[in-house]
Structure formats: C-alpha cells, structure tokens
Design an enzyme around this catalytic site. Structure first.
Site, PDB file in Angstrom:
ATOM      1  N   GLU A  45       0.866  -1.287  -0.044  1.00  0.00           N
ATOM      2  CA  GLU A  45      -0.075   0.033  -0.012  1.00  0.00           C
ATOM      3  C   GLU A  45       0.813   1.156   0.032  1.00  0.00           C
ATOM      4  O   GLU A  45       1.877   1.242   0.993  1.00  0.00           O
ATOM      5  CB  GLU A  45      -0.859  -0.188   1.297  1.00  0.00           C
ATOM      6  CG  GLU A  45      -1.830   1.146   1.187  1.00  0.00           C
ATOM      7  CD  GLU A  45      -2.697   1.228   2.565  1.00  0.00           C
ATOM      8  OE1 GLU A  45      -2.800   0.195   3.310  1.00  0.00           O
ATOM      9  OE2 GLU A  45      -3.575   2.338   2.695  1.00  0.00           O
ATOM     10  N   ARG A 282       5.213 -13.292   9.986  1.00  0.00           N
ATOM     11  CA  ARG A 282       5.771 -12.020   9.624  1.00  0.00           C
ATOM     12  C   ARG A 282       7.305 -11.925  10.293  1.00  0.00           C
ATOM     13  O   ARG A 282       7.551 -12.279  11.078  1.00  0.00           O
ATOM     14  CB  ARG A 282       5.157 -10.799   9.759  1.00  0.00           C
ATOM     15  CG  ARG A 282       4.832 -10.453  11.296  1.00  0.00           C
ATOM     16  CD  ARG A 282       3.688  -9.433  11.413  1.00  0.00           C
ATOM     17  NE  ARG A 282       3.942  -8.191  11.005  1.00  0.00           N
ATOM     18  CZ  ARG A 282       3.471  -7.576  10.189  1.00  0.00           C
ATOM     19  NH1 ARG A 282       2.282  -7.766   9.700  1.00  0.00           N
ATOM     20  NH2 ARG A 282       3.753  -6.050  10.059  1.00  0.00           N
ATOM     21  N   LYS A 292       4.490   0.804   9.615  1.00  0.00           N
ATOM     22  CA  LYS A 292       4.407   1.878   8.947  1.00  0.00           C
ATOM     23  C   LYS A 292       4.114   3.094  10.021  1.00  0.00           C
ATOM     24  O   LYS A 292       4.551   4.282   9.887  1.00  0.00           O
ATOM     25  CB  LYS A 292       3.757   1.861   7.785  1.00  0.00           C
ATOM     26  CG  LYS A 292       4.508   1.143   6.528  1.00  0.00           C
ATOM     27  CD  LYS A 292       3.680   1.361   5.258  1.00  0.00           C
ATOM     28  CE  LYS A 292       2.888   0.208   5.043  1.00  0.00           C
ATOM     29  NZ  LYS A 292       2.571  -0.079   3.568  1.00  0.00           N
TER      30      LYS A 292
HETATM   31  P1  ATP Z   1       2.427  -1.916   8.173  1.00  0.00           P
HETATM   32  O1  ATP Z   1       1.608  -2.966   9.057  1.00  0.00           O
HETATM   33  O2  ATP Z   1       3.779  -1.666   8.415  1.00  0.00           O
HETATM   34  O3  ATP Z   1       1.450  -0.860   7.544  1.00  0.00           O
HETATM   35  P2  ATP Z   1       1.397  -3.477   5.883  1.00  0.00           P
HETATM   36  O4  ATP Z   1       1.396  -4.991   5.880  1.00  0.00           O
HETATM   37  O5  ATP Z   1       0.179  -2.842   6.009  1.00  0.00           O
HETATM   38  O6  ATP Z   1       2.433  -3.066   6.652  1.00  0.00           O
HETATM   39  P3  ATP Z   1       1.777  -3.463   3.108  1.00  0.00           P
HETATM   40  O7  ATP Z   1       1.950  -2.255   2.284  1.00  0.00           O
HETATM   41  O8  ATP Z   1       0.140  -3.770   3.074  1.00  0.00           O
HETATM   42  O9  ATP Z   1       2.072  -3.074   4.537  1.00  0.00           O
HETATM   43  O10 ATP Z   1       2.751  -4.613   2.812  1.00  0.00           O
HETATM   44  C1  ATP Z   1       2.786  -5.178   1.554  1.00  0.00           C
HETATM   45  C2  ATP Z   1       3.224  -6.604   1.697  1.00  0.00           C
HETATM   46  O11 ATP Z   1       4.197  -6.751   2.537  1.00  0.00           O
HETATM   47  C3  ATP Z   1       2.029  -7.334   2.359  1.00  0.00           C
HETATM   48  O12 ATP Z   1       1.948  -8.611   1.562  1.00  0.00           O
HETATM   49  C4  ATP Z   1       2.450  -7.886   3.584  1.00  0.00           C
HETATM   50  O13 ATP Z   1       2.111  -9.065   3.917  1.00  0.00           O
HETATM   51  C5  ATP Z   1       3.920  -7.701   3.551  1.00  0.00           C
HETATM   52  N1  ATP Z   1       4.551  -7.305   4.773  1.00  0.00           N
HETATM   53  C6  ATP Z   1       4.413  -6.248   5.607  1.00  0.00           C
HETATM   54  N2  ATP Z   1       5.108  -6.358   6.767  1.00  0.00           N
HETATM   55  C7  ATP Z   1       5.812  -7.602   6.740  1.00  0.00           C
HETATM   56  C8  ATP Z   1       6.671  -8.143   7.597  1.00  0.00           C
HETATM   57  N3  ATP Z   1       7.039  -7.714   8.852  1.00  0.00           N
HETATM   58  N4  ATP Z   1       7.106  -9.568   7.403  1.00  0.00           N
HETATM   59  C9  ATP Z   1       6.908 -10.110   6.097  1.00  0.00           C
HETATM   60  N5  ATP Z   1       5.970  -9.501   5.269  1.00  0.00           N
HETATM   61  C10 ATP Z   1       5.429  -8.190   5.423  1.00  0.00           C
HETATM   62 MG    MG Z   2      -1.385  -3.737   4.642  1.00  0.00          MG
END
Ligand code: ATP
Ligand code: MG
Length: 603
Positions: A45, A282, A292
């Site tokens: 995102e 994760r 984020k």
């Molecule tokens: P945040 O919780 O920091 O906002 P998010 O998961 O909402 O992170 P996205 O931009 O939606 O952020 O993530 C893109 C991809 O990265 C998704 O497929 C998510 O599953 C993966 N991802 C995010 N954080 C991790 C992590 N700590 N370990 C592995 N994969 C991750």
């Molecule tokens: Mg997300």
C-alpha cells in the site's frame, strides 16, 4: 523481467515450496514449465516507505517466482485515497528494483481494476450476495455481535435487488455523504468467523485519489479488492502474513460468489481464476519497529531526519547506510519461512552485511580522529620532503581486486585511540618508547610526546627503513629477530582527503522498542548518531576498475562501499556524494567489523 535469477535466493526449502509442489503435481494451474504455474506478487500500500519486513516479502515472493520459472508482479494496493501519495509509489518502486525484485511487465495498480471490481460487485448484488446498507458505522459495528454472540441482520439486508443496484450506482456517482451508506456482502451474520458477518465491500469516500483523481466516490475494502486483484493478474499463490489467516474464508467466499452460476453458456460468463491464499509468519527483528504507522511517527515528530535516515529500518535507509540488497536477501532467506511467529536477532542481519562486504568491499585506510606523528629521521634516509608510495592490498579476500599505491611521508596521522601515554602491559599499539607497525608502511618507535596542557598534540617518532611495507627487519648480528605486536592504520597528512563520517548505532536500545512503556520513543538510543566532521582518508580512494570487476561481484547498484581498515564498513552517502558535498564527501558507517552488541549481551 523476472528471468534474472534472484542473486542470493538459495533454495532453502520451506512449507510454501511443498504447497507449490503439490499444486504442480496435481496440475492445478497448468502444466509444469508454464510461466503461469507460479505467479506471485508483492502488493504494497503506498502509504509509507518499505521496511525490512517488506524486504522479507519481496525476497520470498520474487524468489519463488524465479525458482519455479514463474512470474513476479509488483502491484500497488492503492484502494485508500486518503493516506496514499506519489512519493511513496516512487520510493517503493525504486526499493523493490534495488532489492532485485524484477517484476513482470508494467507496475500494476489496484486502481486500474476499479471498473472491473465495480462490475463484479453489481453482479454480486444481482445474484443476491450483496446489498446496500444505510445503517451508520456504529449501528453496523453493534450489529456484528461478538465472539460469543451472533450478529443481527441489518434491516436493509433483504431489500430488493434493484434498490441496491440503483443506490450503489448513485453512491458511485457521488450523490451521498461519506459514511452514509455501504455495500455489504450477504454472507452469514451468525458465522463464528467475524470476518464473515456481512463484511463491508465498499465505503463512500469523497476524496481525491492519487491516480484516478475525482472519478470515484466509493472505494473497495481490502478483503473484497485483494483477491480480485490477485485473480485478474493470474496470481497462483497469494502470500500474506498470518494475521490474514482468518480472512482466507472471505477471500475464497468472494471469488466463489463471483463464480457462482458462471461457466460455459452462463449469462455471467466464464469462471474467474481462483488463487490460493497462503500465510506465513511476519519478519519481526529485534531492536527495530516494522509498523508503518510508528515509523511515520518517528518521521513526523522529527526523531529522525526522514524515512531514509540511515538509522531507520526502511529499505531506503538501509541502502543509504551501506547495506547491500544481496545481504538483505541472504538474511531473509537464511532465517527461513514458517507459520510460527518468532522474533529474529537484528545481529543476524548485521552479520549478513559483514559477510557480504567482507567479500566484496575494497579496503582503504581512514583516520577518524587524527593525531599528528612526525617522523624525525625521515630526512636522514633521503630527501626530507619526499613521499614514498607503498603498495597496499585492495581486498585480501580476492586477489583480482589488485593493489594500490598509498603515500608515506614525514608527517602522518594515526588514530588518537591507537596511542596511550600510560598504557597497560597488554596495549600493543603505540606508547612512549614503544614500536608499532604502520600497515603497509614502516615500523615506527615513539620517542617523544608533545602536549598542549593535558592534550597530546604530536608524537615524534623514528622509522626503521628496513621495515618497508611493514616487513620485519633482518636479524641482528646475534641472529635475534625484532618483533612487533601491534599494527595500526594511518594516512600521510599531506595527501589525505578530509571527509565527514557518520557513525550510526542502533536507533533503539531496547530489543522490543516500546515494550516497557508502550511508546517506542522512550527507547530511542541517544547515541544513535555520531558525526565526525573531519576524518582523513587516503587519497585516490575512489573504486578502481579492477575492484569493480572482481570475481566476488561488484556492487550492482553502483554505490561505493569500503572497508576502512579496523573501523568497519562504510559507504558514500547517496545524497552527499563528492559531487554534491563539494570538498568533503559524507561517508556512512554501515556496520562495525565486530558485533559490539553481542559482547554487551554476553556480559
Ligand atoms: P504495516 O503494518 O507496516 O502498515 P502492511 O502489511 O500494512 O505494513 P503493506 O504495504 O500492506 O504493509 O505490505 C505489503 C506486503 O508486505 C504485504 O503482503 C504484507 O503481508 C507484507 N509485509 C508487511 N510487513 C511484513 C513483515 N514484517 N514481514 C513479512 N511481510 C510483511
Ligand atoms: Mg497492509
């Protein structure tokens, strides 16, 4: 684009390989060998910079596509107009490319599929699987029930299909205020899985979208949109983190609902592709935060200089700091992929950086805190102003990197910390009356210490002309060989280049920032940055062609990284290169040579 093998994706096998192998064995998505058999995606995102957790996801998804000869897709999940910005799209695109996550075709955007999603939503209404609900957000929340109590049906649940179709079209056209109506899926208000209690598919948001502008007044919710994006792109394994395990039934329900009644001869058309959602734990390293929202707080409250401040756990920051994509990928691969939430020692990532840079980084000598050394007998063995050029090895790990010439003269600089006036017995560096080897130079003996008050300002030393290159002198008349225990680094002051060096340490002192007080800010390390304004670096330090061509692999990203002997690994700051910074380029320390945190932890 994904033909280029992921450089360090060693085929360390894990449970997702098994899932894919089974799909292939059963011919679930075609015949082995087809590029369509394994298609993965990374779906960020665009509401922040990517962090080390995302690096794990990129490494995993891209790695699988490469290993199976499939395709990897980069898709922005830009379904939320309020928080998303072009700056984030740009930084994310750059970071994924830098990580080596070569994607197939163009970068995709969920917003490109808004029309298709809308049509499918209308189809669901017509099939009796969705309805426009006019309850307030609060009423909807209250009606959902709890884990122990079933929810209650919305009074709008059974409204005529045509009413919903009409209202939905008018929601889209912008006739209604934010929050006044939603489109909900008609699933099961008594489901033990709360995600299935008539989840919201669309909400009204009268906001400008960074790509579609003012075209849309309704935006799809993650659960509705995500599987459809995957389906449109022919994704086979929609890999996400464990929090989404409870959403999988909904992911499957939406696609099944679209496919309900579809098939040969159906008015709805052919069935759409149904990917397999697969969850993994994760990445959660110690000493960093990977949310984020919290990273944004560090930026907004100016605890750091920006998303790419080299102390941040973002990919942009790690790049600026001198980490290599190969090291990050090696770390992500090495720690494996599992279904169990665990945390990983941040030191493992630092070790991966050391391992990679040890093999590949050219060596240089740099003195961080210079102390003047005058060679008093320099004139007795030739012209007092002469400079001798000494041969230095560029990379002891790789002969192909060759050697370089470094100047030695009558005035040198050594590290202040390499001299001690009242030295303990075990101090093998320079002390009054002591002898030390200057690496690739000569052996010198300290005869006199010049002070200004308490401060040592100069050492007057003699050198032994028989120790050129740092070699031991020949045996004396009785056959005794003189030995020296310490070797230190140095530069010839007249030829050295002044540079600024930024010494970074961990941003947080706690293994779990925020665990004690609930606020990570309380665990900030006040000593996470030390700026050395005027260090001295040997001249002609720029990377040579021989170094760029070494067998261990040059840095594909063109960033100049070095080992400053005895000090650690450093890189030229990408925003303050010699061209940009004028006469004093800025170097960032990626990592020290040894892990000082492990030592502390062991104490
Ligand atoms: P945040 O919780 O920091 O906002 P998010 O998961 O909402 O992170 P996205 O931009 O939606 O952020 O993530 C893109 C991809 O990265 C998704 O497929 C998510 O599953 C993966 N991802 C995010 N954080 C991790 C992590 N700590 N370990 C592995 N994969 C991750
Ligand atoms: Mg997300």
């Amino acid at each position: 684009m994904s033909e280029a093998p992921g450089p360090e994706t060693s085929p360390k096998r894990h449970f997702i390989h098994q899932i894919i192998d089974e799909h292939i064995a059963h011919g679930r998505w075609g015949t082995p060998g087809d590029r369509s058999v394994v298609r993965t995606r990374f779906p960020p995102e665009p509401n922040g910079y990517l962090h080390i957790g995302h690096a794990k996801s990129i490494t995993l998804n891209h790695g699988l596509a490469v290993e199976y000869g499939g395709a990897f897709i980069l898709r922005f999940d830009d379904t939320n107009p309020e928080k998303e910005e072009q700056e984030f799209v740009d930084s994310i695109t750059r970071d994924v490319a830098w990580m080596g996550g070569a994607w197939e075709g163009d970068v995709r955007f969920a917003s490109d599929y808004f029309h298709q999603m809308y049509d499918w939503a209308v189809e669901l209404i017509r099939k009796g699987f969705a309805y426009v609900d006019e309850q307030s957000a609060e009423q909807i929340r209250a009606g959902r029930g709890t884990l122990t109590e079933a929810g209650t049906d919305s009074p709008f649940r059974d409204r005529p299909v045509d009413d919903s179709v009409d209202l939905f079209a008018r929601m889209k056209a912008g006739e209604f205020a934010d929050g006044s109506k939603v489109l909900r899926a008609k699933v099961d208000m008594a489901s033990p899985n709360l995600n299935l209690r008539d989840p919201v598919m669309y909400r009204i948001v009268n906001a400008r979208h960074h790509r579609t502008g003012d075209e849309w007044h309704i935006y799809p919710m993650y659960d509705w949109a995500h599987g459809l994006e995957d389906s449109i792109e022919g994704i086979t394994n929609s890999i996400c983190t464990l929090e989404f395990e409870n959403h999988r039934p909904l992911y499957d329900w939406f696609i099944a609902a679209i496919n309900d009644g579809r098939g040969p001869g159906s008015e709805w058309g052919k069935a759409i592709h149904h990917p397999q959602q697969t969850e993994f734990a994760r990445l959660n390293p110690t000493f960093v935060i990977t949310s984020k929202r919290k990273l944004k707080q560090l930026v907004d409250e100016k605890h750091v200089e920006g998303w790419d401040d080299p102390r941040m756990p973002t990919i942009s920051a790690l790049r600026r700091r001198g980490y290599t994509p190969e090291a990050i990928r090696a770390f992500c691969t090495e720690i494996g992929t599992t279904k169990f939430n665990a945390s990983h020692d941040y030191g493992l990532l630092e070790n991966a950086v050391r391992d990679d840079l040890n093999k590949r980084a050219p060596r240089r000598m740099c003195v961080l805190r210079p102390l003047k050394v005058t060679i008093t007998n320099w004139g007795e063995h030739g012209d007092a102003d002469r400079v001798e050029w000494m041969e230095a090895v560029n990379n002891p790990e790789d002969d192909a990197a060759g050697t370089r010439q470094i100047p030695f003269g009558g005035t040198l600089s050594i590290e202040r910390a390499d001299f001690m006036e009242d030295a303990p017995k075990k101090f093998f560096r320079l002390k009054p009356g002591g002898e030390v080897r200057l690496r690739y130079g000569y052996w010198i003996t300290c005869n006199e210490v010049i002070k200004d008050g308490d401060e040592v300002v100069e050492l007057r030393c003699t050198y032994d002309p028989q120790t050129r290159g740092g070699d031991a002198p020949p045996p004396d008349a009785e056959g005794n060989v003189r030995k020296v225990k310490g070797t230190i680094h140095w530069v010839a002051t007249s030829h050295a280049v002044p540079i600024e060096v930024r010494l970074y340490d961990r941003l947080f002192t706690a293994e779990r920032p925020g665990k004690a007080t609930g606020n990570p800010i309380d665990d900030l390390n006040p000593e996470s940055l030390e700026v050395v304004e005027r260090a001295l670096l040997e001249p002609n330090w720029r990377t040579t062609d021989a170094e760029k061509a070494v067998g261990t692999g040059a840095f594909r990203d063109g960033i100049e990284r070095f080992q400053f002997e005895r000090l650690g690994y450093f890189c030229v700051d990408e925003k303050l290169t010699p061209d940009q910074a004028g006469d004093r380029p800025v170097f960032n320390r990626a990592v020290t040579l040894k892990d000082s945190w492990a030592k502390q932890a062991g104490k």
